[in-house]
Design a protein around this motif. Structure first.
Motif, short mmCIF file in Angstrom:
data_model
loop_
_atom_site.label_atom_id
_atom_site.label_comp_id
_atom_site.label_asym_id
_atom_site.label_seq_id
_atom_site.Cartn_x
_atom_site.Cartn_y
_atom_site.Cartn_z
N ILE A 193 37.07 39.13 37.78
CA ILE A 193 38.21 38.88 38.67
C ILE A 193 37.94 37.67 39.56
O ILE A 193 38.82 36.82 39.75
N ARG A 194 36.71 37.57 40.08
CA ARG A 194 36.37 36.43 40.92
C ARG A 194 36.46 35.12 40.14
O ARG A 194 36.96 34.11 40.65
N MET A 195 35.97 35.13 38.92
CA MET A 195 36.02 33.92 38.10
C MET A 195 37.47 33.53 37.78
O MET A 195 37.82 32.34 37.77
N CYS A 196 38.30 34.53 37.51
CA CYS A 196 39.72 34.25 37.23
C CYS A 196 40.40 33.64 38.45
O CYS A 196 41.17 32.67 38.32
N VAL B 11 42.48 32.30 32.37
CA VAL B 11 42.28 33.75 32.52
C VAL B 11 41.78 34.34 31.21
O VAL B 11 40.83 35.16 31.20
N LEU B 12 42.37 33.93 30.08
CA LEU B 12 41.92 34.41 28.78
C LEU B 12 40.50 33.94 28.49
O LEU B 12 39.68 34.70 27.95
N GLU B 13 40.20 32.70 28.86
CA GLU B 13 38.85 32.17 28.65
C GLU B 13 37.81 32.95 29.45
O GLU B 13 36.74 33.30 28.94
N ARG B 14 38.13 33.23 30.71
CA ARG B 14 37.19 34.00 31.55
C ARG B 14 37.05 35.42 31.03
O ARG B 14 35.97 36.01 31.09
#
Length: 333
Positions: free
Chosen positions: A40-43, A277-280
């Protein structure tokens, strides 16, 4: 880990792998919400970075400033390698602790990764170097294209090595150099049932395969809306693309056909948000997968007895549905 051990799945296989992993990963370890927090943080980080960039482009195009958001987005782009690496290390540690029946807090994960600053920086710098060199070589014509093929191969090998590095560093505390040197010996410890997937770059490039039609569709939609809006937004008008061409005034076509670039930029903005988002998500799933794989190879006796069968099927990418109810050690308290 060498280039010879890396097996690239085909387009259909990589999409099937991604679908399987997305379906089953969180049923195995997603019962502990803490494991999802790094993703979630990365997104959120990626969404802010992308939004600042597109906002700056739209503002500069319309002569409304935008320099500061552009500089901030570029700063976030450079720093993302370090931020993502730390979050991936946290996620890897949380997964390996959950496999042992431990439910750790975000503060504990942060404290654990804080003790590994040197290794975290080394992984981030290597990631940044390979990606930067790949972008740099494309400027040198045919020679650059040849170099880019070599670097793409190295990056794919690095992507696989990187996902073995994370648990090696965060679980056993090995430095980056020592972790890499151990990888050749790790293969000797792989159970025969899992030997076939040890060198697979799981779900490799699946995001690019999915996003190509998404970008094409959103670009087309933006173009259609841009033609419909026309020159009603003068600051973003691209002019009259038909004026002066052989098509102007031919049949039902008008003499001029103004188009606005703003809908195109907005469409690309939303497509890029979906992409990051998909990549993360894919990256997090791979972190979880290889963390489980690492524990199965190096610390099999530490894994809870009642989840071993489910994990074995999961690592083999089998169709069998893991049963989250049979995994009490991974459930939230």
């Amino acid at each position: 880990m060498t280039a010879e051990t890396l097996r690239q799945p085909g387009v259909r296989e990589r999409l099937e792998q991604l679908g399987y992993l997305l379906k089953h990963t969180f049923s195995l370890v997603g019962r502990d919400p803490g494991i999802l927090r790094p993703w979630i943080r990365m997104c959120l980080y990626a969404a802010v970075m992308v939004s600042l960039f597109f906002y700056s482009v739209i503002s500069i195009w319309g002569n409304n400033g935008g320099t500061l958001p552009l500089l901030l987005s570029l700063g976030m782009f450079l720093y993302k390698y370090f931020y993502y690496t730390r979050q991936e290390l946290r996620q890897s540690w949380l997964v390996t602790e959950a496999l042992q029946g431990e439910k750790r807090s975000a503060a504990e994960a942060k404290a654990r990764v804080k003790t590994l600053k040197g290794s975290a920086r080394g992984i981030a710098l290597m990631d940044m170097l390979l990606n930067g060199m790949l972008s740099w070589t494309l400027r040198f014509g045919p020679v650059g294209v040849l170099l880019s093929f070599v670097l793409k191969g190295l990056r794919e090998v690095w992507d696989l090595v990187n996902h073995y590095l994370l648990p090696s560093v965060v679980v056993d505390g090995y430095g980056m150099r020592e972790s890499v040197s151990r990888m050749g010996r790790l293969k000797e410890s792989v159970p025969e049932t899992l030997a076939g997937v040890f060198g697979i770059d799981v779900a490799s490039r699946a995001v690019g395969t999915i996003m190509f039609p998404v970008y094409a569709l959103t670009l087309l939609m933006g173009l259609v809306i841009g033609l419909w809006v026309g020159d009603s937004l003068p600051g973003y008008s691209l002019g009259d693309p038909l004026q002066g061409s052989n098509l102007a005034g031919a049949g039902p076509l008008p003499e001029t056909l103004p188009i606005s670039v703003l809908p195109i930029l907005v469409a690309l903005w939303f497509a890029k948000l979906f992409s990051v988002v998909l990549e993360r998500m894919t990256t997090s799933v791979k972190v979880i997968y290889f963390s489980i794989f690492y524990m199965r190879i190096t610390h099999p006796d530490d894994i809870l007895d009642d989840i071993r069968d489910e994990l074995e099927a999961y690592l083999r990418l089998e169709a069998k549905d893991p049963d989250p109810v049979a995994s009490p050690g991974l459930q939230s308290e």
